[in-house]
Scaffold this active site. Structure first.
Site, PDB file in Angstrom:
ATOM      1  N   HIS A 485      -1.579  15.098 -32.013  1.00  0.00           N
ATOM      2  CA  HIS A 485      -3.010  15.105 -32.330  1.00  0.00           C
ATOM      3  C   HIS A 485      -3.266  15.466 -33.794  1.00  0.00           C
ATOM      4  O   HIS A 485      -4.399  15.329 -34.275  1.00  0.00           O
ATOM      5  CB  HIS A 485      -3.730  16.093 -31.407  1.00  0.00           C
ATOM      6  CG  HIS A 485      -5.155  15.709 -31.116  1.00  0.00           C
ATOM      7  ND1 HIS A 485      -5.779  14.658 -31.742  1.00  0.00           N
ATOM      8  CD2 HIS A 485      -6.071  16.239 -30.259  1.00  0.00           C
ATOM      9  CE1 HIS A 485      -7.018  14.545 -31.293  1.00  0.00           C
ATOM     10  NE2 HIS A 485      -7.215  15.493 -30.393  1.00  0.00           N
ATOM     11  N   ASP A 489      -5.899  10.554 -33.598  1.00  0.00           N
ATOM     12  CA  ASP A 489      -7.127  11.006 -32.948  1.00  0.00           C
ATOM     13  C   ASP A 489      -7.202  10.441 -31.530  1.00  0.00           C
ATOM     14  O   ASP A 489      -6.507   9.473 -31.187  1.00  0.00           O
ATOM     15  CB  ASP A 489      -8.351  10.559 -33.744  1.00  0.00           C
ATOM     16  CG  ASP A 489      -8.429  11.239 -35.102  1.00  0.00           C
ATOM     17  OD1 ASP A 489      -7.951  12.386 -35.204  1.00  0.00           O
ATOM     18  OD2 ASP A 489      -8.961  10.628 -36.045  1.00  0.00           O
TER      19      ASP A 489
END
Length: 514
Positions: A485, A489
């Protein structure tokens, strides 16, 4: 005549190193493959062996200096070392070392040394796992003597010549360095052994192991200890002969900084101590030491969890169209290409297609930079008796279905046999893991650093689905994408998985590049 000693290849993406320790000084006699110095990079410690026998001449790069790959470290004057023999044997030995066998023959005594072969890029040591011969056994040339286990692959060591195994210098479970001596062969194929100086041969390693003096720690480690205010007995050395390296100091500093967080409890080991075990239970237990490969797998998986911000998104795919296409063409496919048409080529193609649209899933973090890869080196996770390995199919995005299937079959077979080389497991940009072959219905795969994405496939199972207002049975598979992450995204991850789903549910999209 002089021979140059140069900095060896340091490993993938490593371009420089620091000279940590010189084991020899100018004027000292050296034997071929004897360790001259130790280099320290930001990833590993590399030992530099002598390319030939002779006398160490000028040292160009002293301790603490930074050197690049192939930089000149020192020179060796050949043929001047006492007992080193003439230059011809040294040259032949060096040639053998370049092939990975490095036998050291002594014609006057009728003995040949069995050396540790080249273990692969950035691999400097191995563990002797199995000896297939014992002292006194006759061996044929190229017959397998023993098997070494590194943290990546298993390596078989063949006999460099025919003869009698007269001495084993590294037993099962011992750790050996690349270029080190494993055993001694004597005699000939006929089986007559000469009374070689086995005791003298074993005395040399013993003397080297005893050290004969204080252990010299890496200069960078000394500086780090001084800056951290640590004494030598507060740091556990992992270098040669217990030498303290820079990373050992970093670990000690980190351990000291976290010590207050555990209150007044004693320093706890990494693994919690076992609870009380009854004598009856203990008698029925079996304790087996973890292999080096299993230790590395455990360390890398935990490092991935500690480093990356791993998140997993899920979806499901209707495999009806892929299965219909496969059933329609699998016989013709096998007749033409000589390989079975499986599901992995469809998933590989679908992922390559999706990675073009969402390139961050195919990228990696390097410090404060993001490195985007304009190619796909696809890692295909494979379970083996030794543990999980990930062979890499290079430029999978430019391969046909047949080429992908052939590559997967070939690398899968070699992985199960422990024949994969280091190069075949490096450089991957994305990974596919198929837990469905073992019956897994749902799981969250762990990233394979430094990659930023891994796709988990699962079991195909008929489930009731609503299609055009009707409930019908469809072969469904859950898909899982674990991603970093920090770089990917949620929108990109979901988009990637949806594109994979769309390509598999309508394979014609792959042909139309949609």
């Amino acid at each position: 005549m002089s021979t140059e000693v140069r900095v060896p290849t340091l490993g993938e993406s490593v371009t420089e190193a620091t000279v940590a320790t010189w084991f020899k000084k100018p004027g000292d006699p050296v034997a071929a493959d004897e360790m001259l110095c130790e280099l320290e990079t930001d990833k590993v410690t590399v030992e530099v062996p002598a390319p030939a026998a002779g006398t160490l001449g000028e040292i160009v790069a002293g301790e603490g200096e930074t050197v690049g790959v192939d930089a000149l470290l020192a020179t060796i004057s050949e043929g001047q070392a006492s007992g080193a023999g003439d230059s011809a044997p040294a040259k032949s030995q060096d040639s053998a070392a370049s092939k990975g066998d490095a036998p050291d023959s002594d014609g006057s005594k009728g003995t040949t040394d069995v050396m540790v072969p080249t273990l692969g890029e950035s691999v400097t040591e191995a563990t002797v796992s199995t000896w297939f011969k014992k002292v006194g056994d006759s061996v044929a040339q190229d017959e397998t003597l023993c098997e070494l286990e590194t943290d990546k692959v298993s390596v078989e060591v063949p006999a460099p010549t025919a003869g009698i195994l007269s001495e084993i210098l590294a037993g099962e479970g011992d750790t050996v360095q690349a270029g080190g001596k494993l055993a001694v062969l004597s005699g000939s194929a006929g089986g007559t052994t000469e009374p070689s100086s086995a005791s003298a041969a074993s005395a040399e390693p013993a003397q080297a192991a005893s050290g004969g003096g204080d252990i010299e720690d890496a200069p960078s480690a000394k500086k780090a200890m001084a800056e951290a205010g640590l004494s030598r007995d507060q740091v556990q050395g992992t270098g040669k002969d217990g030498r303290i390296m820079k990373e050992d100091v970093s670990k000690a500093v980190a351990a000291a900084s976290t010590a207050p967080a555990v209150s007044s409890a004693p320093a706890a080991p990494v693994q919690p101590p076992r609870g009380p075990v009854s004598a009856d239970d203990a008698a029925r237990e079996e304790r087996v030491r973890m292999t080096r490969l299993r230790q590395t797998i455990a360390r890398r998986l935990k490092d991935a969890q500690n480093t990356a911000a791993i998140l997993t998104t899920y979806n499901e795919v209707d495999m009806t169209e892929v299965m219909a296409l496969r059933n329609a063409y699998k016989d013709d496919f096998y007749k033409k290409h000589g390989v079975k048409l499986g599901f992995m080529s469809f998933f590989t193609k679908a992922c390559c297609h999706a990675l073009r649209e969402v390139p961050e899933v195919n990228a990696e973090i390097d410090g404060t930079d993001i490195v985007y890869k304009n190619f796909v080196h696809m890692g295909i996770a494979a379970g083996t008796p030794q543990g999980l390995v990930v062979p890499v199919i290079r430029d999978a995005d430019s391969m046909s279905f047949a080429e992908i299937e052939k590559a997967i079959a070939e690398k899968g077979a070699r992985a199960r046999d422990g024949k994969l080389s280091m190069a075949e497991m490096q450089g991957g940009t994305f990974t596919i893991s198929n837990g469905g072959v073992y019956g897994s219905l749902m799981s969250s795969p762990i990233l394979n650093p430094p990659q930023s994405g891994i796709l988990g496939m699962h079991k195909i199972q008929d489930r009731p689905m609503v299609v055009n207002g009707q409930i019908v049975a469809r072969p469904m598979m859950y898909l899982a994408l674990s991603y970093d992450h920090r770089i990917v995204d949620g929108k990109g991850a979901v988009t990637f998985l949806v594109r994979v789903k769309e390509a598999l549910e309508d394979p014609r999209r792959l042909l139309m590049d949609l």
